[in-house]
Design a protein around this motif. Structure first.
Motif, PDB file in Angstrom:
ATOM      1  N   GLU A 171       1.719  12.031 -14.283  1.00 56.69           N
ATOM      2  CA  GLU A 171       0.383  11.940 -14.896  1.00 56.69           C
ATOM      3  C   GLU A 171      -0.334  10.652 -14.512  1.00 56.69           C
ATOM      4  O   GLU A 171      -1.451  10.392 -14.961  1.00 56.69           O
ATOM      5  CB  GLU A 171       0.515  11.984 -16.437  1.00 56.69           C
ATOM      6  CG  GLU A 171       0.963  13.327 -16.956  1.00 56.69           C
ATOM      7  CD  GLU A 171       1.335  13.269 -18.449  1.00 56.69           C
ATOM      8  OE1 GLU A 171       1.143  12.207 -19.084  1.00 56.69           O
ATOM      9  OE2 GLU A 171       1.854  14.283 -18.942  1.00 56.69           O
ATOM     10  N   ALA A 172       0.305   9.856 -13.694  1.00 52.96           N
ATOM     11  CA  ALA A 172      -0.247   8.521 -13.403  1.00 52.96           C
ATOM     12  C   ALA A 172      -1.528   8.606 -12.581  1.00 52.96           C
ATOM     13  O   ALA A 172      -1.757   9.564 -11.846  1.00 52.96           O
ATOM     14  CB  ALA A 172       0.791   7.690 -12.654  1.00 52.96           C
ATOM     15  N   ASN A 173      -2.336   7.577 -12.736  1.00 48.38           N
ATOM     16  CA  ASN A 173      -3.597   7.460 -12.013  1.00 48.38           C
ATOM     17  C   ASN A 173      -3.314   6.786 -10.659  1.00 48.38           C
ATOM     18  O   ASN A 173      -2.776   5.677 -10.616  1.00 48.38           O
ATOM     19  CB  ASN A 173      -4.528   6.591 -12.881  1.00 48.38           C
ATOM     20  CG  ASN A 173      -5.868   6.375 -12.257  1.00 48.38           C
ATOM     21  OD1 ASN A 173      -6.007   6.307 -11.044  1.00 48.38           O
ATOM     22  ND2 ASN A 173      -6.876   6.242 -13.110  1.00 48.38           N
ATOM     23  N   LEU A 174      -3.675   7.442  -9.592  1.00 50.40           N
ATOM     24  CA  LEU A 174      -3.374   6.892  -8.256  1.00 50.40           C
ATOM     25  C   LEU A 174      -4.081   5.563  -8.007  1.00 50.40           C
ATOM     26  O   LEU A 174      -3.569   4.713  -7.268  1.00 50.40           O
ATOM     27  CB  LEU A 174      -3.765   7.901  -7.167  1.00 50.40           C
ATOM     28  CG  LEU A 174      -2.668   8.903  -6.776  1.00 50.40           C
ATOM     29  CD1 LEU A 174      -3.192   9.901  -5.751  1.00 50.40           C
ATOM     30  CD2 LEU A 174      -1.440   8.179  -6.217  1.00 50.40           C
ATOM     31  N   ASP A 175      -5.245   5.382  -8.633  1.00 53.46           N
ATOM     32  CA  ASP A 175      -5.925   4.085  -8.478  1.00 53.46           C
ATOM     33  C   ASP A 175      -5.078   2.968  -9.094  1.00 53.46           C
ATOM     34  O   ASP A 175      -5.022   1.853  -8.575  1.00 53.46           O
ATOM     35  CB  ASP A 175      -7.315   4.112  -9.136  1.00 53.46           C
ATOM     36  CG  ASP A 175      -8.292   4.967  -8.346  1.00 53.46           C
ATOM     37  OD1 ASP A 175      -8.068   5.169  -7.135  1.00 53.46           O
ATOM     38  OD2 ASP A 175      -9.280   5.445  -8.945  1.00 53.46           O
ATOM     39  N   ASP A 176      -4.432   3.270 -10.226  1.00 52.75           N
ATOM     40  CA  ASP A 176      -3.540   2.276 -10.840  1.00 52.75           C
ATOM     41  C   ASP A 176      -2.373   1.967  -9.907  1.00 52.75           C
ATOM     42  O   ASP A 176      -1.968   0.808  -9.753  1.00 52.75           O
ATOM     43  CB  ASP A 176      -2.993   2.790 -12.176  1.00 52.75           C
ATOM     44  CG  ASP A 176      -4.036   2.765 -13.286  1.00 52.75           C
ATOM     45  OD1 ASP A 176      -5.064   2.091 -13.125  1.00 52.75           O
ATOM     46  OD2 ASP A 176      -3.813   3.440 -14.318  1.00 52.75           O
ATOM     47  N   TRP A 177      -1.819   3.000  -9.311  1.00 52.00           N
ATOM     48  CA  TRP A 177      -0.687   2.783  -8.394  1.00 52.00           C
ATOM     49  C   TRP A 177      -1.120   1.926  -7.201  1.00 52.00           C
ATOM     50  O   TRP A 177      -0.422   0.996  -6.804  1.00 52.00           O
ATOM     51  CB  TRP A 177      -0.126   4.134  -7.918  1.00 52.00           C
ATOM     52  CG  TRP A 177       0.798   4.767  -8.919  1.00 52.00           C
ATOM     53  CD1 TRP A 177       1.026   4.356 -10.197  1.00 52.00           C
ATOM     54  CD2 TRP A 177       1.624   5.913  -8.700  1.00 52.00           C
ATOM     55  NE1 TRP A 177       1.943   5.187 -10.801  1.00 52.00           N
ATOM     56  CE2 TRP A 177       2.328   6.158  -9.912  1.00 52.00           C
ATOM     57  CE3 TRP A 177       1.844   6.772  -7.636  1.00 52.00           C
ATOM     58  CZ2 TRP A 177       3.231   7.204 -10.058  1.00 52.00           C
ATOM     59  CZ3 TRP A 177       2.749   7.824  -7.782  1.00 52.00           C
ATOM     60  CH2 TRP A 177       3.432   8.038  -8.990  1.00 52.00           C
ATOM     61  N   ASP A 178      -2.282   2.268  -6.638  1.00 48.23           N
ATOM     62  CA  ASP A 178      -2.794   1.460  -5.520  1.00 48.23           C
ATOM     63  C   ASP A 178      -2.956   0.006  -5.941  1.00 48.23           C
ATOM     64  O   ASP A 178      -2.560  -0.921  -5.221  1.00 48.23           O
ATOM     65  CB  ASP A 178      -4.179   1.975  -5.071  1.00 48.23           C
ATOM     66  CG  ASP A 178      -4.080   3.101  -4.056  1.00 48.23           C
ATOM     67  OD1 ASP A 178      -2.990   3.296  -3.475  1.00 48.23           O
ATOM     68  OD2 ASP A 178      -5.089   3.797  -3.849  1.00 48.23           O
ATOM     69  N   ALA A 179      -3.561  -0.189  -7.122  1.00 49.06           N
ATOM     70  CA  ALA A 179      -3.850  -1.564  -7.577  1.00 49.06           C
ATOM     71  C   ALA A 179      -2.554  -2.346  -7.778  1.00 49.06           C
ATOM     72  O   ALA A 179      -2.488  -3.547  -7.460  1.00 49.06           O
ATOM     73  CB  ALA A 179      -4.673  -1.532  -8.858  1.00 49.06           C
ATOM     74  N   MET A 180      -1.518  -1.692  -8.295  1.00 50.06           N
ATOM     75  CA  MET A 180      -0.247  -2.405  -8.512  1.00 50.06           C
ATOM     76  C   MET A 180       0.418  -2.778  -7.188  1.00 50.06           C
ATOM     77  O   MET A 180       0.965  -3.876  -7.049  1.00 50.06           O
ATOM     78  CB  MET A 180       0.687  -1.567  -9.389  1.00 50.06           C
ATOM     79  CG  MET A 180       0.251  -1.580 -10.849  1.00 50.06           C
ATOM     80  SD  MET A 180       1.429  -0.833 -11.960  1.00 50.06           S
ATOM     81  CE  MET A 180       1.071   0.913 -11.769  1.00 50.06           C
ATOM     82  N   VAL A 181       0.347  -1.876  -6.223  1.00 55.04           N
ATOM     83  CA  VAL A 181       0.916  -2.192  -4.900  1.00 55.04           C
ATOM     84  C   VAL A 181       0.086  -3.291  -4.239  1.00 55.04           C
ATOM     85  O   VAL A 181       0.620  -4.260  -3.689  1.00 55.04           O
ATOM     86  CB  VAL A 181       0.956  -0.917  -4.021  1.00 55.04           C
ATOM     87  CG1 VAL A 181       1.295  -1.264  -2.580  1.00 55.04           C
ATOM     88  CG2 VAL A 181       1.971   0.078  -4.583  1.00 55.04           C
ATOM     89  N   ASP A 182      -1.236  -3.153  -4.320  1.00 54.91           N
ATOM     90  CA  ASP A 182      -2.113  -4.122  -3.644  1.00 54.91           C
ATOM     91  C   ASP A 182      -1.975  -5.527  -4.227  1.00 54.91           C
ATOM     92  O   ASP A 182      -2.073  -6.515  -3.503  1.00 54.91           O
ATOM     93  CB  ASP A 182      -3.580  -3.673  -3.748  1.00 54.91           C
ATOM     94  CG  ASP A 182      -3.864  -2.454  -2.891  1.00 54.91           C
ATOM     95  OD1 ASP A 182      -3.015  -2.102  -2.037  1.00 54.91           O
ATOM     96  OD2 ASP A 182      -4.922  -1.821  -3.080  1.00 54.91           O
ATOM     97  N   THR A 183      -1.778  -5.620  -5.529  1.00 52.40           N
ATOM     98  CA  THR A 183      -1.727  -6.942  -6.174  1.00 52.40           C
ATOM     99  C   THR A 183      -0.311  -7.519  -6.164  1.00 52.40           C
ATOM    100  O   THR A 183      -0.082  -8.609  -5.631  1.00 52.40           O
ATOM    101  CB  THR A 183      -2.235  -6.833  -7.630  1.00 52.40           C
ATOM    102  OG1 THR A 183      -3.477  -6.147  -7.640  1.00 52.40           O
ATOM    103  CG2 THR A 183      -2.407  -8.210  -8.240  1.00 52.40           C
ATOM    104  N   ASN A 184       0.620  -6.768  -6.740  1.00 51.99           N
ATOM    105  CA  ASN A 184       1.974  -7.309  -6.927  1.00 51.99           C
ATOM    106  C   ASN A 184       2.748  -7.440  -5.619  1.00 51.99           C
ATOM    107  O   ASN A 184       3.612  -8.304  -5.483  1.00 51.99           O
ATOM    108  CB  ASN A 184       2.780  -6.426  -7.879  1.00 51.99           C
ATOM    109  CG  ASN A 184       2.222  -6.416  -9.289  1.00 51.99           C
ATOM    110  OD1 ASN A 184       2.314  -7.397  -9.998  1.00 51.99           O
ATOM    111  ND2 ASN A 184       1.614  -5.300  -9.685  1.00 51.99           N
TER     112      ASN A 184
END
Ligand code: NDP
Ligand code: 8X3
Length: 259
Positions: free
Chosen positions: A104-117
């Motif tokens: 159910e996760a939001n792909l934008d959230d996943w992108d943001a976590m990979v991009d930042t962390n």
């Protein structure tokens, strides 16, 4: 006493990403109190300026989005000379966005976590490391998480990103073999900062409930831990530290009955 001076007299320069809040602001304050020059990097300019004013002339506000590869390289290449020789890099900028299960996760959230962390940490590290290698002195402190070791529901990409940070820290040590450059991964458990407000997209009530009825780690606890690692004699490398609030512990494996 900080053990990471570039020479006998110059104060160490400490670059802290994510210095506008939580751990980063506390880490900057801790090093500044010990006489270091600190570079405060994050996106929220006003907060950085306020902290720089609080810390005095030995602090530099560096507005920066760690996801901006060219912007990171430029900002670090253009550091004023008195801040250019970074001796301690604290890769702290990051966070979790969402707690939904993977399906159910939001792909934008996943992108943001990979991009930042992950990617942001890589861009900053790659920009800083050549100077440390040339001077044969430095300390990279990464802020990982217990989420990089222990799975929990909804931790999916956040935990995986922090597992990346853990392994990257060890691999950095392998690449830097023979150099006087230390690498440490700090892996905290739950700590009350803006972390949960960000994870829950501004829902303050939900964020507050995460820490209800217990004493979580504080940003100052993490700052003290980072400072301690950097203050040890330069021949000592702390590879990793995992720390938790005493009231946070482990659950057993989950078993779904009926299958
Ligand atoms: P906060 O939300 O309080 O602070 C996060 C910091 O990261 C802010 O200063 C924010 O600044 C900065 N940041 C986020 N995105 C970017 C970006 N793209 N570019 C530059 N800076 C950015 O949380 P914490 O202090 O708790 O978190 C710090 C680190 O500790 C994170 O890596 C987090 O994953 C980790 N951690 C946190 C734990 C906790 O329970 N609190 C436990 C274990 C690890 P700005 O928005 O101004 O850019
Ligand atoms: C933050 C701690 O347990 O919320 O990294 O993932 S946790």
């Amino acid at each position: 006493m900080l053990s990471t001076t570039t020479n006998g007299s110059a104060p160490p320069v400490v670059l802290v990403t994510g210095a506008s809040s939580g751990f980063g602001a506390a880490i900057a304050r801790r090093f500044s109190a010990a006489g270091a020059r600190v570079i405060l990097a994050a996106r929220r300019h006003e907060r950085l300026s306020a902290l720089a004013a609080e810390l005095g002339g030995s602090a530099l506000a560096l507005p920066l989005d760690v996801r901006d590869r060219e912007g990171v390289a430029r900002a670090i290449a253009e550091l004023p000379s008195e801040f250019a020789d970074v001796t301690v890099l604290v890769n702290n900028a990051g966070g979790a966005f969402g707690l939904e299960p993977a399906h159910e996760a939001n792909l934008d959230d996943w992108d943001a976590m990979v991009d930042t962390n992950i990617k942001g940490l890589l861009y900053v590290t790659r920009a800083i490391l050549p100077g440390m290698v040339a001077r044969d002195r430095g300390h990279v402190v990464n802020i990982g998480s217990v989420a990089g070791t222990y799975p929990y529901p909804g931790g999916n990409v956040y935990g995986a990103a922090k597992a990346f940070v853990e392994q990257f820290s060890l691999n950095l040590r392998a690449d830097l073999a023979g150099k006087r450059i230390r690498v440490t991964n700090i892996e905290p458990g739950m700590a009350e900062t803006e972390f949960s407000v960000v994870r829950f997209k501004g829902d303050e009530e939900r964020a507050k409930n995460v820490y209800k009825g217990m004493t979580p780690l504080s940003a100052e606890d993490i700052a003290e831990t980072v400072f301690w690692c950097a203050s040890l004699p330069v021949h000592v490398n702390v590879n990793r530290i995992e720390l938790m609030a005493v009231m946070q512990s482990f659950a057993g494996f989950s078993v779904a009955r009926g299958g």
